[in-house]
Design a protein around this motif. Structure first.
Motif, mmCIF file in Angstrom:
data_model
loop_
_atom_site.group_PDB
_atom_site.id
_atom_site.type_symbol
_atom_site.label_atom_id
_atom_site.label_comp_id
_atom_site.label_asym_id
_atom_site.label_seq_id
_atom_site.Cartn_x
_atom_site.Cartn_y
_atom_site.Cartn_z
ATOM 1 N N ASN A 33 38.380 -31.866 10.750
ATOM 2 C CA ASN A 33 39.783 -31.716 11.125
ATOM 3 C C ASN A 33 40.185 -30.263 11.263
ATOM 4 N N ASN A 66 42.511 -28.717 14.529
ATOM 5 C CA ASN A 66 43.939 -28.524 14.307
ATOM 6 C C ASN A 66 44.225 -27.029 14.173
ATOM 7 N N ALA A 78 54.221 -33.008 8.597
ATOM 8 C CA ALA A 78 53.267 -34.086 8.327
ATOM 9 C C ALA A 78 52.773 -34.724 9.612
ATOM 10 N N SER A 79 53.617 -34.767 10.639
ATOM 11 C CA SER A 79 53.243 -35.371 11.926
ATOM 12 C C SER A 79 52.167 -34.573 12.650
ATOM 13 N N GLU A 80 52.005 -33.315 12.261
ATOM 14 C CA GLU A 80 51.018 -32.449 12.896
ATOM 15 C C GLU A 80 49.670 -32.479 12.177
ATOM 16 N N PRO A 104 46.381 -34.699 10.235
ATOM 17 C CA PRO A 104 45.674 -35.985 10.317
ATOM 18 C C PRO A 104 46.291 -36.981 9.339
ATOM 19 N N ALA A 105 46.077 -38.247 9.572
ATOM 20 C CA ALA A 105 46.639 -39.292 8.712
ATOM 21 C C ALA A 105 46.181 -39.120 7.262
ATOM 22 N N ASN A 106 47.146 -39.241 6.343
ATOM 23 C CA ASN A 106 46.884 -39.167 4.892
ATOM 24 C C ASN A 106 46.260 -37.838 4.460
ATOM 25 N N TYR A 107 46.529 -36.800 5.217
ATOM 26 C CA TYR A 107 45.959 -35.481 4.908
ATOM 27 C C TYR A 107 46.896 -34.742 3.968
ATOM 28 N N ASN A 108 46.327 -34.059 2.962
ATOM 29 C CA ASN A 108 47.143 -33.292 2.025
ATOM 30 C C ASN A 108 46.426 -31.994 1.656
ATOM 31 N N LYS A 162 42.872 -32.315 0.206
ATOM 32 C CA LYS A 162 41.862 -32.601 1.227
ATOM 33 C C LYS A 162 41.535 -31.346 2.035
#
Length: 294
Positions: free
Chosen positions: A63, A67, A106-108, A110-114, A117
């Motif tokens: 990712n 990104n 958060a929309s920018e 990946p899903a469930n990314y924090n 991670k």
């Protein structure tokens, strides 16, 4: 985007993931070599496959490289040694990088990314980058492991400030392969030139130019401020080695830091790569041709 984890020990988290990934990568590469040896593949072919994966295929899977916001935050991490003189990992994650990460919507992401991670991903990338550097520097040792099929002695490690010829396994395998004494003086008589130039920075850095890694990073970062320093650090070298990159990549000066001015060094590197069947990039080979014509 906010995270209430300012008191976390980021250094411990990062170091834990880093050690785990480094150990796993070393184990997987060893198994890969064992498999390729059983398939009667040469060391050079197997070595090149590993280098290609670490330099190309691996990068495309994460990712962070897909990104722009995450990649920019990672670039801050690469500057940690020039920002902090101690506890640089903890400080850079707790301050500069945390601030930049919290600005990302958060929309920018990946899903469930924090943030955890993100740290985990940086640890993985840094571990494999160091694996790649040490793997490349230890090519002669690994070639003997492969040729003698002594995979119990396979390792991708640095033994302090020892030259590779002084590594315990190098002495043992060298003795078996060439039927010579293990005494240091015998090694010095047998390979004085190897000991002299292969452990010096110009050779180690030049080897990276031979495989094309700095050239590719230059294309990627040349519009960034401090790009030569970024390239130098990303490849695992010290900031003091930056002049080798700032002089060699543009290749416009006659400085002794411009490795592309040194035909003797380039040929030594080319011979080293040929003997181990390490692929050399076209740019490097072209530089040798140009110097030979002068």
């Amino acid at each position: 985007m906010q995270n209430n984890d300012t008191t976390m020990n980021y250094e411990n988290i990062y170091e834990g993931f880093y050690a785990k990934y480094y150990s796993k990568a070393e184990f997987l590469i060893k198994n890969f070599f064992v498999k390729r040896h059983s398939q009667k593949k040469t060391f050079g072919n197997s070595y090149n496959e590993v280098i290609h994966y670490l330099s190309n295929d691996f990068v495309k899977k994460h990712n962070l490289y897909k990104n722009e916001n995450l990649e920019n935050a990672y670039r801050i991490f690469c500057k940690r040694h020039s920002i902090y003189f101690i506890d640089e990992v903890q400080e850079i994650f707790e301050n500069e990088i945390k601030i930049e990460f919290d600005k990302i919507n958060a929309s920018e992401l990946p899903a469930n990314y924090n943030y955890l991670k993100f740290i985990k991903e940086i640890a993985l990338i840094e571990a494999l980058r160091e694996i790649s550097r040490v793997f490349s520097n230890n090519a002669r040792l690994l070639a003997m492991v492969y040729e003698l099929k002594e995979f119990d002695k396979f390792e991708i490690k640095v033994h302090g400030n020892l030259a590779i010829e002084d590594y315990p396994n190098f002495k043992i395998l060298h003795s078996k392969l060439y039927n010579v004494s293990l005494k240091n003086e015998d090694l010095e008589i047998l390979e004085p030139e190897i000991i002299n130039f292969k452990e010096k920075q110009p050779f180690k850095i030049g080897l990276k130019f031979a495989t094309g890694e700095p050239q590719e990073l230059y294309k990627k970062y040349k519009k960034e401020k401090g790009h030569f320093k970024m390239i130098c650090l990303e490849l695992g070298f010290k900031e003091s080695d930056r002049p080798y990159f700032s002089e060699t990549l543009p290749n416009t000066s006659k400085s002794n830091k411009n490795l592309f001015n040194n035909i003797t060094l380039l040929k030594q590197i080319a011979n080293h790569c040929s003997s181990l069947q390490i692929n050399m990039c076209e740019d490097f080979l072209e530089k040798i041709k140009v110097l030979e014509l002068e």
